[in-house]
Design a protein around this motif. Structure first.
Motif, short mmCIF file in Angstrom:
data_model
loop_
_atom_site.label_atom_id
_atom_site.label_comp_id
_atom_site.label_asym_id
_atom_site.label_seq_id
_atom_site.Cartn_x
_atom_site.Cartn_y
_atom_site.Cartn_z
N ARG A 129 -6.56 26.51 -4.99
CA ARG A 129 -6.92 25.24 -5.62
C ARG A 129 -5.77 24.25 -5.48
N ASN A 130 -6.12 23.00 -5.42
CA ASN A 130 -5.11 21.95 -5.33
C ASN A 130 -4.66 21.58 -6.74
N VAL A 131 -3.70 22.35 -7.25
CA VAL A 131 -3.17 22.16 -8.60
C VAL A 131 -1.68 21.86 -8.49
N ASN A 132 -1.23 20.85 -9.23
CA ASN A 132 0.14 20.35 -9.06
C ASN A 132 1.22 21.39 -9.32
N ASN A 133 0.97 22.30 -10.26
CA ASN A 133 2.05 23.23 -10.62
C ASN A 133 1.89 24.61 -9.97
N ILE A 134 1.12 24.68 -8.87
CA ILE A 134 1.07 25.91 -8.07
C ILE A 134 1.81 25.67 -6.76
N VAL A 135 2.76 26.56 -6.48
CA VAL A 135 3.61 26.44 -5.30
C VAL A 135 3.31 27.59 -4.35
N TYR A 136 3.19 27.30 -3.06
CA TYR A 136 3.02 28.36 -2.07
C TYR A 136 4.34 29.12 -1.94
N GLY A 137 4.24 30.46 -1.97
CA GLY A 137 5.46 31.24 -1.82
C GLY A 137 5.21 32.72 -1.83
N ASN A 138 6.15 33.46 -1.26
CA ASN A 138 6.09 34.91 -1.17
C ASN A 138 6.85 35.52 -2.34
N ALA A 139 6.25 36.52 -2.98
CA ALA A 139 6.89 37.16 -4.13
C ALA A 139 8.22 37.81 -3.78
N THR A 140 8.41 38.19 -2.53
CA THR A 140 9.66 38.83 -2.12
C THR A 140 10.67 37.82 -1.58
N ASP A 141 10.34 36.54 -1.63
CA ASP A 141 11.25 35.47 -1.19
C ASP A 141 10.87 34.20 -1.94
N LEU A 142 11.09 34.21 -3.24
CA LEU A 142 10.62 33.12 -4.10
C LEU A 142 11.31 31.80 -3.78
N PRO A 143 10.55 30.71 -3.68
CA PRO A 143 11.11 29.41 -3.28
C PRO A 143 11.71 28.63 -4.45
N PHE A 144 12.57 29.27 -5.22
CA PHE A 144 13.18 28.65 -6.39
C PHE A 144 14.67 28.94 -6.43
N ALA A 145 15.40 28.06 -7.07
CA ALA A 145 16.85 28.21 -7.19
C ALA A 145 17.21 29.34 -8.14
N ASP A 146 18.42 29.82 -8.02
CA ASP A 146 18.93 30.86 -8.92
C ASP A 146 18.87 30.38 -10.37
N ARG A 147 18.54 31.31 -11.27
CA ARG A 147 18.57 31.05 -12.72
C ARG A 147 17.77 29.80 -13.10
N SER A 148 16.52 29.73 -12.61
CA SER A 148 15.67 28.57 -12.86
C SER A 148 14.73 28.74 -14.06
N PHE A 149 14.50 30.00 -14.50
CA PHE A 149 13.44 30.24 -15.48
C PHE A 149 13.92 31.10 -16.65
N ASP A 150 13.23 30.90 -17.79
CA ASP A 150 13.49 31.70 -18.99
C ASP A 150 12.55 32.90 -19.08
N PHE A 151 11.41 32.81 -18.40
CA PHE A 151 10.36 33.81 -18.54
C PHE A 151 9.63 33.93 -17.20
N VAL A 152 9.56 35.16 -16.67
CA VAL A 152 8.79 35.43 -15.46
C VAL A 152 7.68 36.42 -15.81
N LEU A 153 6.46 36.07 -15.38
CA LEU A 153 5.25 36.84 -15.69
C LEU A 153 4.62 37.31 -14.38
N ASN A 154 4.19 38.57 -14.35
CA ASN A 154 3.55 39.11 -13.16
C ASN A 154 2.40 40.02 -13.59
N VAL A 155 1.17 39.61 -13.25
CA VAL A 155 -0.02 40.30 -13.74
C VAL A 155 -0.81 40.89 -12.57
#
Length: 275
Positions: A129-155
């Motif tokens: 879906r074309n949703v603003n807060n969804i980013v294309y990326g691989n779980a084994t090579d996440l496209p985010f900077a170090d120490r960017s999040f307080d909470f990571v969820l994986n379901v």
């Protein structure tokens, strides 16, 4: 005899492995909007145990859930995962990442009922879906900077990853010190506890570990009825994959359902704090 049965089942298992990774999600990208499919996890039905008390209270206190009634068992699984967070159910002013967010309806649920968050991002290899807060990326090579999040969820996604260890390493990299990683997924019993060993090797401290297979099997009894009904109304090209799709969502009578019910596979819920 058991060896012969095992050997004879190998082609079917290889097909399902291929189907899960290369056919189902592209297929759902086309079909999900047509059939109003919002969630793709197996589902969960809370027990009366102490572990589910917070989840049950939250769902009982929530108002105006009529539009989510058909997805209740799927939402229960998300709530189970999030209920292991020490600040559940309030994630206000937190920066949250869901790895493998699917279509992203979970993000809408989290923001509506657990926010407003400071930042809420979903990441997936198949963006349907074309949703603003969804980013294309691989779980084994996440496209985010170090120490960017307080909470990571994986379901219910990591069993499909090419390298679970790399995934956990990436979660450790993008999570801040003191942050929480919540995870639920199906595993074989012999490797279920390796999940924690891998997490601890990357600086995580175990907060909760639970076998919730019975509750997931009960959830399947709700979710499979819905999906079986959707399959009956699906286009002909979807029905061509009916058997494989029923195996994917572990409908009663399938090998996947029986493996969970008999204990050949188990469903794990775990959470860790980043050291």
């Amino acid at each position: 005899m058991n060896l012969l049965l095992h050997i004879s089942s190998i082609p079917g298992r290889l097909w399902l492995w291929f189907f899960d990774r290369f056919i189902m999600y592209p297929l759902m990208k086309i079909v999900a909007p047509m059939l109003a499919v919002r969630f793709m996890n197996l589902g969960y039905w809370p027990s009366t145990s102490e572990d589910d008390r917070k989840l049950i209270k939250f769902m009982d206190d929530a108002d105006d859930l009529e539009e989510y009634e058909s997805d209740r068992s799927h939402i229960h699984l998300y709530e189970k995962a999030m209920s292991m967070h020490p600040k559940y159910p309030n994630f206000q002013d937190m920066e949250v990442l869901e790895v493998s967010c699917g279509q992203g309806y979970s993000l809408e649920w989290i923001e509506r009922w657990h926010g407003p968050t400071k930042c809420l991002i979903g990441c997936d290899k198949v963006v349907t879906r074309n949703v603003n807060n969804i980013v294309y990326g691989n779980a084994t090579d996440l496209p985010f900077a170090d120490r960017s999040f307080d909470f990571v969820l994986n379901v219910e996604a990591a069993h499909l990853y090419s390298d679970f260890r790399k995934f956990v390493k990436e979660v450790s990299r993008v999570l801040r010190s003191g942050g929480t990683f919540c995870y639920v997924d199906v595993r074989y019993p012999h490797d279920a506890y390796l999940v924690n060993e891998i997490a601890e090797s990357f600086g995580f401290i175990l907060q909760h570990f639970e076998d919730c297979t019975e509750e997931v099997v009960e959830g399947l009894n709700y979710s499979a009825r819905k999906y079986d009904d959707l399959l009956e109304r699906a286009p002909f090209f979807v029905k061509l994959f009916k058997k494989s799709l029923r195996e994917t969502y572990c409908a009663p009578g399938t090998d996947g359902y029986e493996r969970l019910k008999s204990g050949q596979k188990m469903y794990v819920a775990a959470s860790w704090m980043k050291h």
